[in-house]
Enzyme design. Structure first.
Site, short mmCIF file in Angstrom:
data_model
loop_
_atom_site.label_atom_id
_atom_site.label_comp_id
_atom_site.label_asym_id
_atom_site.label_seq_id
_atom_site.Cartn_x
_atom_site.Cartn_y
_atom_site.Cartn_z
N ALA A 201 -13.75 -3.68 13.51
CA ALA A 201 -13.66 -5.24 13.68
C ALA A 201 -12.05 -5.55 12.85
CB ALA A 201 -14.82 -5.53 12.98
N SER B 5 1.00 3.38 -2.39
CA SER B 5 0.40 4.14 -3.55
C SER B 5 0.10 5.79 -2.79
CB SER B 5 -0.51 4.75 -4.11
OG SER B 5 -1.85 3.55 -3.06
N SER B 6 -0.07 6.14 -1.97
CA SER B 6 -0.65 7.38 -0.97
C SER B 6 -0.18 7.25 0.80
CB SER B 6 -2.05 7.35 -1.43
OG SER B 6 -2.59 6.78 -0.66
N GLY B 7 -0.13 8.32 1.04
CA GLY B 7 -0.32 8.21 2.80
C GLY B 7 1.20 7.86 3.79
N THR C 10 -3.85 12.38 5.72
CA THR C 10 -4.16 11.92 4.64
C THR C 10 -4.86 11.40 3.93
OG1 THR C 10 -3.98 8.99 5.69
CG2 THR C 10 -1.63 10.37 5.89
N ASP D 249 -0.95 -6.68 -5.30
CA ASP D 249 -2.90 -6.87 -4.84
C ASP D 249 -2.83 -7.69 -3.26
OD1 ASP D 249 -5.43 -6.85 -4.33
OD2 ASP D 249 -6.07 -7.52 -6.51
N LYS E 217 -8.94 -3.55 12.79
CA LYS E 217 -7.94 -3.53 13.49
C LYS E 217 -8.25 -4.74 14.76
CE LYS E 217 -6.58 -0.59 10.31
NZ LYS E 217 -5.08 -1.29 9.37
N GLY F 115 0.97 -1.09 0.14
CA GLY F 115 0.08 0.15 -0.62
C GLY F 115 1.22 1.71 -0.17
N SER G 225 -2.12 -1.44 12.57
CA SER G 225 -3.37 -1.31 13.30
C SER G 225 -3.47 0.60 12.87
CB SER G 225 -2.53 -1.77 14.79
OG SER G 225 -4.44 -1.97 15.35
N TYR H 170 -14.48 -0.93 9.92
CA TYR H 170 -13.43 -0.39 9.80
C TYR H 170 -12.53 -1.51 10.81
CZ TYR H 170 -9.08 1.99 9.55
OH TYR H 170 -7.60 1.94 10.18
#
Length: 266
Positions: free
Chosen positions: A148, A11-13, A181, A54, A150, A9, A132, A146
């Site tokens: 749940a 691509s950003s943030g 972000t 992916d 984490k 992940g 997390s 969401y």
């Protein structure tokens, strides 16, 4: 020899910021995302290699790991960062939406970890870093699916650290608070239902205001870097958790609930 980190992940943030932060400090970085052709130009760095991954596709994961090993020969650290937030009242969220949320945030994390572990065991060491959240330890309204995932990541991480200890593979969690972000934009999906619309509108207003004042991705990247270089068996690393987290930890439940409902619901 430079250490190698594989990050999902990017691509950003947080993922993008972390890839660049590690690369600028001499690490080899396997920066993965679903479509590397859409990668931010900032990731064009000599220490960074872009690979397609992916987390919901086992073959894609296998290929990305093979590409990383072919390029760098080892994976010292895995950062499970890929994920998104699904928000809305549980009554309004469809089964397919919930399944996709878990497929990305939890099952994908598990699959990537499972495929990396044999190589870490063979190397005799390794580190799994799972992103997390503070809401992996406290709940807010309108984010049940969401949250749940984490909570599940927290339990999973705490459990597997015992299993992996004999192989000198450590497990750590990064727990950011509000983050400024794209999470509040492209990494967020919404389900809305009329009976909850007014209450959810108040929640989202507070949530977005909190995000705007939250930590920058680079601040979280620094915490991740510290965790990656910490030789201890410390499990959790907070990243600017904010006042709500500390109030949740110290206030009696009844007091906390009244405060939260007043601030976010009614």
């Amino acid at each position: 020899m430079a250490k190698t980190i594989l990050i999902t992940g990017t691509s950003s943030g947080i993922g993008r910021a972390t890839a660049l932060y590690f690369a600028e400090r001499g690490w080899n970085v396997a920066a993965t995302m679903r479509d590397p052709l859409k990668a931010d130009p900032v990731l064009q760095h000599p220490q960074i290699s872009l690979f397609a991954l992916d987390v919901t596709n086992a073959d894609s994961i296998e290929q990305a790991i093979a590409d990383t090993l072919n390029r760098y020969k080892k994976i010292d650290v895995l950062l499970n960062n890929a994920g998104y937030g699904l928000f809305g009242p549980i009554e309004a969220i469809g089964n397919q939406q919930i399944q996709q949320q878990f497929a990305t945030n939890l099952f994908g994390l598990i699959e990537v970890t499972q495929q990396v572990l044999p190589f870490m065991r063979a190397a005799g060491e390794g580190l799994i870093l799972n992103v997390s959240s503070i809401i992996g330890r406290m709940a807010l309204p309108y984010a049940s699916s969401y949250i749940a995932t984490k909570f599940a990541v927290e339990g999973l991480s705490e459990s597997i650290r015992y299993e992996l200890d004999p192989f000198h593979i450590r497990v750590k969690m990064i727990e950011p608070g509000s983050i400024s972000t794209e999470f509040g934009k492209g990494s967020m999906q919404m389900a809305v239902s009329d009976p909850y619309r007014a209450s959810m509108g108040k929640f989202l207003s507070v949530f977005r205001k909190s995000n705007n004042a939250g930590a920058k991705p680079e601040q979280v990247a620094k915490v991740i870097y510290r965790a990656a270089n910490d030789p201890s068996n410390r499990l959790r690393y907070l990243a600017k958790p904010g006042p709500f987290f500390w109030m949740n930890r110290i206030l009696p439940d009844a007091v906390w609930r009244r405060l939260l409902v007043k601030a976010m619901v009614k």
